[in-house]
Design a protein around this motif. Structure first.
Motif, mmCIF file in Angstrom:
data_model
loop_
_atom_site.group_PDB
_atom_site.id
_atom_site.type_symbol
_atom_site.label_atom_id
_atom_site.label_comp_id
_atom_site.label_asym_id
_atom_site.label_seq_id
_atom_site.Cartn_x
_atom_site.Cartn_y
_atom_site.Cartn_z
ATOM 1 N N ALA A 8 -71.321 -25.764 82.892
ATOM 2 C CA ALA A 8 -72.346 -24.949 82.238
ATOM 3 C C ALA A 8 -73.704 -25.642 82.284
ATOM 4 O O ALA A 8 -74.729 -24.989 82.483
ATOM 5 C CB ALA A 8 -71.944 -24.644 80.801
ATOM 6 N N LYS A 9 -73.711 -26.974 82.110
ATOM 7 C CA LYS A 9 -74.979 -27.710 82.148
ATOM 8 C C LYS A 9 -75.605 -27.659 83.540
ATOM 9 O O LYS A 9 -76.808 -27.419 83.676
ATOM 10 C CB LYS A 9 -74.753 -29.161 81.726
ATOM 11 N N LEU A 10 -74.795 -27.852 84.575
ATOM 12 C CA LEU A 10 -75.314 -27.803 85.945
ATOM 13 C C LEU A 10 -75.834 -26.409 86.296
ATOM 14 O O LEU A 10 -76.890 -26.270 86.928
ATOM 15 C CB LEU A 10 -74.240 -28.245 86.934
ATOM 16 N N ILE A 25 -76.997 -17.200 79.295
ATOM 17 C CA ILE A 25 -75.534 -17.170 79.301
ATOM 18 C C ILE A 25 -74.977 -18.583 79.444
ATOM 19 O O ILE A 25 -74.027 -18.965 78.733
ATOM 20 C CB ILE A 25 -75.019 -16.250 80.425
ATOM 21 N N ASN A 26 -75.530 -19.378 80.334
ATOM 22 C CA ASN A 26 -75.015 -20.729 80.526
ATOM 23 C C ASN A 26 -75.336 -21.638 79.360
ATOM 24 O O ASN A 26 -74.551 -22.552 79.060
ATOM 25 C CB ASN A 26 -75.542 -21.316 81.844
ATOM 26 N N LEU A 27 -76.456 -21.433 78.699
ATOM 27 C CA LEU A 27 -76.745 -22.236 77.500
ATOM 28 C C LEU A 27 -75.764 -21.899 76.383
ATOM 29 O O LEU A 27 -75.328 -22.791 75.644
ATOM 30 C CB LEU A 27 -78.184 -22.019 77.052
ATOM 31 N N VAL A 28 -75.387 -20.623 76.260
ATOM 32 C CA VAL A 28 -74.400 -20.229 75.243
ATOM 33 C C VAL A 28 -73.045 -20.831 75.596
ATOM 34 O O VAL A 28 -72.320 -21.340 74.719
ATOM 35 C CB VAL A 28 -74.334 -18.693 75.136
ATOM 36 N N GLU A 29 -72.668 -20.808 76.879
ATOM 37 C CA GLU A 29 -71.406 -21.418 77.291
ATOM 38 C C GLU A 29 -71.417 -22.936 77.055
ATOM 39 O O GLU A 29 -70.397 -23.506 76.689
ATOM 40 C CB GLU A 29 -71.132 -21.141 78.773
ATOM 41 N N TYR A 30 -72.564 -23.567 77.278
ATOM 42 C CA TYR A 30 -72.673 -25.009 77.053
ATOM 43 C C TYR A 30 -72.471 -25.335 75.574
ATOM 44 O O TYR A 30 -71.803 -26.302 75.243
ATOM 45 C CB TYR A 30 -74.038 -25.501 77.535
ATOM 46 N N GLY A 76 -70.778 -23.559 73.438
ATOM 47 C CA GLY A 76 -69.438 -23.216 73.013
ATOM 48 C C GLY A 76 -68.344 -24.077 73.626
ATOM 49 O O GLY A 76 -67.213 -24.075 73.157
ATOM 50 N N ALA A 77 -68.668 -24.820 74.670
ATOM 51 C CA ALA A 77 -67.631 -25.619 75.362
ATOM 52 C C ALA A 77 -67.345 -26.910 74.623
ATOM 53 O O ALA A 77 -68.044 -27.396 73.823
ATOM 54 C CB ALA A 77 -68.069 -25.929 76.784
#
Length: 80
Positions: free
Chosen positions: A14-16, A72-77, A79-80
């Protein structure tokens, strides 16, 4: 013989992806500004004006979808 498979942690993925989308947001802003500059410097009766309009529209659409991907990726980051 089985080979060991390397799997990245979901937070790293997610960070990448967030970094890639942030770069795309910056690039789309540049494309949109280049199109706006072209439209300001070329009269509207030349084909270059419409090419600049297309470039600005491409920058706008790219900015929107890159921003969606970044969020979306910041939210996934988080939540991971």
């Amino acid at each position: 013989m089985k080979r060991a498979v390397f799997h990245r942690h979901p937070k790293t993925i997610a960070k990448l992806q967030a970094i890639v989308f942030a770069i795309l947001v910056i690039a789309s802003i540049g494309v949109g500004l280049a199109g706006a500059l072209i439209m300001q410097t070329i009269p509207h009766d030349h084909i270059g004006f419409y090419l600049g309009m297309g470039l600005a529209a491409t920058g706008f659409v790219s900015f929107f979808w890159s921003l969606v991907g970044l969020v979306i990726n910041l939210v996934e980051y988080q939540g991971a």
